[in-house]
Every structure is written in structure tokens, then in C-alpha cells.
Design an enzyme around this catalytic site. Structure first.
Site, PDB file in Angstrom:
ATOM      1  N   ALA A   1       2.281   4.167   1.568  1.00 13.25           N
ATOM      2  CA  ALA A   1       2.172   5.599   1.267  1.00 13.25           C
ATOM      3  C   ALA A   1       1.437   5.836  -0.053  1.00 13.25           C
ATOM      4  O   ALA A   1       0.416   6.526  -0.096  1.00 13.25           O
ATOM      5  CB  ALA A   1       3.567   6.210   1.231  1.00 13.25           C
TER       6      ALA A   1
ATOM      7  N   ASP B   1      -3.052  -5.596   1.110  1.00 11.71           N
ATOM      8  CA  ASP B   1      -1.805  -5.264   1.806  1.00 11.71           C
ATOM      9  C   ASP B   1      -1.480  -6.360   2.808  1.00 11.71           C
ATOM     10  O   ASP B   1      -2.376  -6.950   3.404  1.00 11.71           O
ATOM     11  CB  ASP B   1      -1.916  -3.908   2.517  1.00 11.71           C
ATOM     12  CG  ASP B   1      -0.558  -3.389   2.935  1.00 11.71           C
ATOM     13  OD1 ASP B   1       0.048  -2.613   2.169  1.00 11.71           O
ATOM     14  OD2 ASP B   1      -0.080  -3.790   4.022  1.00 11.71           O
TER      15      ASP B   1
ATOM     16  N   ARG C   1       4.136  10.026   6.360  1.00  9.53           N
ATOM     17  CA  ARG C   1       3.822  10.130   4.933  1.00  9.53           C
ATOM     18  C   ARG C   1       2.566   9.372   4.510  1.00  9.53           C
ATOM     19  O   ARG C   1       2.078   9.576   3.415  1.00  9.53           O
ATOM     20  CB  ARG C   1       5.009   9.621   4.099  1.00  9.53           C
ATOM     21  CG  ARG C   1       5.278   8.144   4.292  1.00  9.53           C
ATOM     22  CD  ARG C   1       6.607   7.705   3.759  1.00  9.53           C
ATOM     23  NE  ARG C   1       6.820   6.288   3.991  1.00  9.53           N
ATOM     24  CZ  ARG C   1       7.121   5.750   5.168  1.00  9.53           C
ATOM     25  NH1 ARG C   1       7.241   6.508   6.243  1.00  9.53           N
ATOM     26  NH2 ARG C   1       7.280   4.453   5.287  1.00  9.53           N
TER      27      ARG C   1
ATOM     28  N   LYS D   1      -3.067  -2.680   7.439  1.00  2.00           N
ATOM     29  CA  LYS D   1      -3.303  -1.478   6.631  1.00  2.00           C
ATOM     30  C   LYS D   1      -4.566  -1.596   5.778  1.00  2.00           C
ATOM     31  O   LYS D   1      -5.286  -0.615   5.594  1.00  2.00           O
ATOM     32  CB  LYS D   1      -2.085  -1.197   5.751  1.00  2.00           C
ATOM     33  CG  LYS D   1      -0.904  -0.718   6.563  1.00  2.00           C
ATOM     34  CD  LYS D   1       0.299  -0.398   5.682  1.00  2.00           C
ATOM     35  CE  LYS D   1       1.456   0.074   6.563  1.00  2.00           C
ATOM     36  NZ  LYS D   1       2.661   0.390   5.776  1.00  2.00           N
TER      37      LYS D   1
ATOM     38  N   PHE E   1      10.500  -4.296  -6.666  1.00  2.00           N
ATOM     39  CA  PHE E   1      10.405  -4.637  -8.079  1.00  2.00           C
ATOM     40  C   PHE E   1       9.928  -6.068  -8.316  1.00  2.00           C
ATOM     41  O   PHE E   1       9.333  -6.353  -9.346  1.00  2.00           O
ATOM     42  CB  PHE E   1      11.748  -4.384  -8.788  1.00  2.00           C
ATOM     43  CG  PHE E   1      11.637  -3.227  -9.739  1.00  2.00           C
ATOM     44  CD1 PHE E   1      11.630  -1.924  -9.264  1.00  2.00           C
ATOM     45  CD2 PHE E   1      11.481  -3.438 -11.099  1.00  2.00           C
ATOM     46  CE1 PHE E   1      11.480  -0.853 -10.129  1.00  2.00           C
ATOM     47  CE2 PHE E   1      11.328  -2.372 -11.975  1.00  2.00           C
ATOM     48  CZ  PHE E   1      11.325  -1.081 -11.496  1.00  2.00           C
TER      49      PHE E   1
ATOM     50  N   THR F   1       7.523  -7.641  -6.831  1.00  3.33           N
ATOM     51  CA  THR F   1       6.050  -7.609  -6.923  1.00  3.33           C
ATOM     52  C   THR F   1       5.599  -6.860  -8.169  1.00  3.33           C
ATOM     53  O   THR F   1       4.597  -7.211  -8.786  1.00  3.33           O
ATOM     54  CB  THR F   1       5.438  -6.987  -5.650  1.00  3.33           C
ATOM     55  OG1 THR F   1       6.018  -7.605  -4.508  1.00  3.33           O
ATOM     56  CG2 THR F   1       3.929  -7.204  -5.605  1.00  3.33           C
TER      57      THR F   1
ATOM     58  N   CYS G   1       9.605  -4.212 -20.805  1.00  4.62           N
ATOM     59  CA  CYS G   1      10.162  -3.544 -21.989  1.00  4.62           C
ATOM     60  C   CYS G   1      11.108  -2.414 -21.559  1.00  4.62           C
ATOM     61  O   CYS G   1      12.157  -2.199 -22.153  1.00  4.62           O
ATOM     62  CB  CYS G   1       9.061  -2.889 -22.827  1.00  4.62           C
ATOM     63  SG  CYS G   1       7.976  -4.002 -23.721  1.00  4.62           S
TER      64      CYS G   1
ATOM     65  N   CYS H   1      16.310  -0.837   0.441  1.00  2.72           N
ATOM     66  CA  CYS H   1      15.976   0.167  -0.569  1.00  2.72           C
ATOM     67  C   CYS H   1      15.383   1.429   0.004  1.00  2.72           C
ATOM     68  O   CYS H   1      15.380   2.460  -0.651  1.00  2.72           O
ATOM     69  CB  CYS H   1      15.078  -0.427  -1.628  1.00  2.72           C
ATOM     70  SG  CYS H   1      13.542  -1.015  -0.972  1.00  2.72           S
TER      71      CYS H   1
ATOM     72  N   CYS I   1       5.515  -9.144 -22.994  1.00  2.00           N
ATOM     73  CA  CYS I   1       4.394  -8.736 -23.834  1.00  2.00           C
ATOM     74  C   CYS I   1       4.514  -9.228 -25.266  1.00  2.00           C
ATOM     75  O   CYS I   1       3.504  -9.302 -25.971  1.00  2.00           O
ATOM     76  CB  CYS I   1       4.114  -7.244 -23.733  1.00  2.00           C
ATOM     77  SG  CYS I   1       5.393  -6.142 -24.236  1.00  2.00           S
TER      78      CYS I   1
HETATM   79 ZN   LIG Z   1       6.993  -5.729 -22.647  1.00  2.00          ZN
END
Ligand SMILES: [Zn+2]
Length: 345
Positions: free
Chosen positions: A40, A61, A72, A87, A133, A135, A175, A189, A250
């Protein structure tokens, strides 16, 4: 008309817009955006960036179009679903009709630690069109490591969220979310469903941020975690500040998702009642030969990119890279045994 004047006409309203102008348009035409996941959010991003004249779009994909996507995923049609086109391919086909001046690089692939660094290496911006999450942390690690700007986005129900990550300038995903938020990590999910308006909102903000990044207008980025609920009418903009001094990604440069020894061979697919089985190393499968082998055992249909095999309550979709999506179970052991029975080890 020369192709240049065609191009001026096509993008004239965008060139008139002071935030982009003639120079900004040229920058867009010279840019490459990488879209990870073409469901989507990803297909909405792809369409908008194609229309805006972003010169190169790489579309990644692992899945194929199904009827339940059409409510959608506005890029796709009933024909795409009937033909079970991957896709990435369906999206490339439609973009070729929308804007034949730009180049589309579709890839039917499960983006993982073994390929992501190659796939983003020449990106000017990376957009998140994924639904999980795991990926997203992978994208975050690869983009922070290679100093690529990327734009997180997610939507479920009527709620959506987005944030733009400029490595070492703004906080990264890790972060803000040291661990996946509980709502996003639940096993099913998207059982909450999702409505198209929230997809449009999140994708629109992601695309606007991409256009600002590609034209170099960094000062107008929203610099926040933006949250929207189009049913409860809540719009929030949470200031995000600076990268954390002790962020593993990071600040400490750990990029743990890129260093995996071997990726999980099997994974339950979010809300699909399906399991994806990926071979541990890349192999090419002869779909015609596999078709002959499977025909005595059940119903087989194929197109240029994949083969679908139905047996009992299960449906196996096998791609040329030997990856398979097995529908009709969310049990990894069951899926593995179907895979080895019909496809091989
Ligand atoms: Zn970070």
C-alpha cells in the site's frame, strides 16, 4: 516538440511551485529513489515519485498481487490480482504507462542482510514501504552505515506514523525505538485491518519529504515523529531532537542486522496466514520443470515470474529464486515440510 519542451510541459506546475522550480525539477530527474516494499505505502510512493519525475525508481518487493490488496493498494488492478503478478512487476508495468520518461528497476526479492547494501548503494533516498519492524531495523542499519537518507512510514487501522532519518544529523529509528513497539511486533500485526485514507496520508508526507531531500531543501523537512489518526481526528508532531549519544546504530556503529550469520530460513508473514520459506543460498529454479513435476499432485498455474500450486488446504507460490510463500498455515514446521515435499531442500 523536443523531449525537453515535453518535459517542461509535463512538470510545469511543479516547476512553478517555488519549493522546486526548474533547478529542483532537474535534480529530481537526475535522482534515484529506492522503494523497499511495494504494497500500500510503497505503491503510493512509487506512483507519486514517478509522476513527479524522479528519474530512476528501484522497486523491491517479495510478494504478488491478491484481491485483498485492491481496497487500498491503488496502483494495482483486478487483472494484476487474477494474473498474480509480482507487485514489483505490476508496479513497473503501470509506471511505464504513467511516465515513460523515467526508468524503473523492479526486483522481485526479499530484502535482507545479504542484498540490502547492494540495493541501496546508489540511492539518493530510500523509502520504507514495508510492513514489519525487522525489515525497518535492517533498512536503518544499512542506511546509517552508508549515510543514506531514509523515510520511515507505517500504517495500521486508521493510524499512521512517519519519520525522516538523516544519518548522524537526526535520530535514527533505533534512537527513537530501541525495540519494536508492541503494537508492531504482535504476531498478527494487520488483523486490525487498514483503511486507504491513512495510507494516502502517510505516503503523501513521505513523498513530500523525499522531494525536499532530493531537491536539497533540508530546512523544510518536518524534523519530527508525525502521527496521524484519520478516524479519531488526531494529528501529532513530536519533536525528535538529536541522535542519542549511546545509540548502538548511529553512535556505536554496530549495525547488528547486517551481520547476521544466516537469515531465518522461514518466517511467518504478517497477517497473511502464510509462511515464507527462503533457501539459505541463492538458486535459480526451472519453473517449467517444476510444473511438470507438480502437475500430478494438484492444480498448477504459472506466469513468467512464479508458479502457484494448490494442494488440499494449502497454496504454494514459488518464485524463480526458489523462495516460496505457503498459504494456509502460520506454522513454520508445516510450511517447511510442504516445501521439502514439493520443492526440495
Ligand atoms: Zn540512532
Amino acid at each position: 516538440m523536443t523531449s525537453n519542451s515535453n518535459s517542461q510541459e509535463r512538470y510545469s506546475r511543479q516547476i512553478l511551485f517555488s519549493g522546486i522550480g526548474r533547478e529542483g525539477q532537474q535534480r529530481l530527474l537526475n535522482s534515484r529513489a529506492v522503494i523497499i516494499g511495494c504494497g500500500a505505502l510503497g505503491s503510493a510512493q512509487a506512483e507519486a515519485l514517478a509522476r513527479a519525475g524522479v528519474g530512476k525508481l528501484r522497486i523491491l518487493d517479495r510478494d504478488f498481487v491478491e484481491a485483498s490488496n485492491l481496497q487500498r493498494q491503488t496502483m494495482f488492478t483486478e487483472t494484476d490480482a487474477a494474473e498474480r503478478l509480482p507487485k514489483a512487476i505490476a508496479c513497473a508495468n503501470h509506471i511505464a504507462e504513467i511516465n515513460s520518461d523515467i526508468s524503473v528497476e523492479p526486483e522481485i526479492a526479499d530484502v535482507n542482510h545479504s542484498n540490502i547494501e547492494r540495493l541501496i548503494a546508489d540511492a539518493d533516498v530510500v523509502l520504507d514501504g514495508t510492513d514489519n519492524f525487522a525489515t525497518r531495523y535492517l533498512i536503518n542499519d544499512a542506511c546509517v552505515k552508508h549515510q543514506k537518507n531514509w523515510i520511515y512510514g507505517a500504517a495500521v487501522g486508521s493510524y499512521g506514523v512517519t519519520m525522516t532519518v538523516r544519518p548522524h544529523e537526526t535520530p535514527c529509528l533505533r534512537c527513537i525505538f530501541p525495540e519494536a513497539p508492541p503494537a508492531a511486533s504482535a504476531p498478527t500485526c494487520d488483523t486490525a485491518g487498514v483503511i486507504m485514507p491513512i495510507i494516502s496520508v502517510v505516503a503523501a508526507v513521505q513523498v513530500a519529504e523525499a522531494l525536499k531531500l532530493l531537491t536539497g531543501d533540508v530546512k523544510n523537512l518536518h524534523n519530527s515523529l508525525m502521527q496521524f489518526d484519520v478516524w479519531r481526528n488526531e494529528w501529532r508532531k513530536i519533536s525528535i531532537g538529536k541522535p542519542l549519544a549511546d545509540c548502538p546504530t548511529c553512535a556505536l556503529g554496530e549495525h547488528e542486522t547486517l551481520n547476521a550469520e544466516a537469515r531465518d530460513f522461514a518466517a511467518v508473514m504478517c497477517g497473511r496466514y502464510a509462511v515464507q520459506i527462503s533457501p539459505s543460498e541463492s538458486v535459480h529454479i526451472d519453473l517449467a520443470a517444476l510444473r511438470q513435476k507438480l502437475e500430478p499432485a494438484g492444480e498448477v498455474k504459472a506466469n513468467d515470474y512464479l508458479l502457484r500450486f494448490r494442494t488440499g488446504d494449502y497454496e504454494l507460490t514459488i518464485f524463480q529464486d526458489a523462495r516460496s510463500i505457503i498459504k494456509g498455515t502460520d506454522d513454520i514446521a508445516t510450511a517447511r515440510s510442504l516445501y521439502s515435499k514439493y520443492i526440495g531442500n
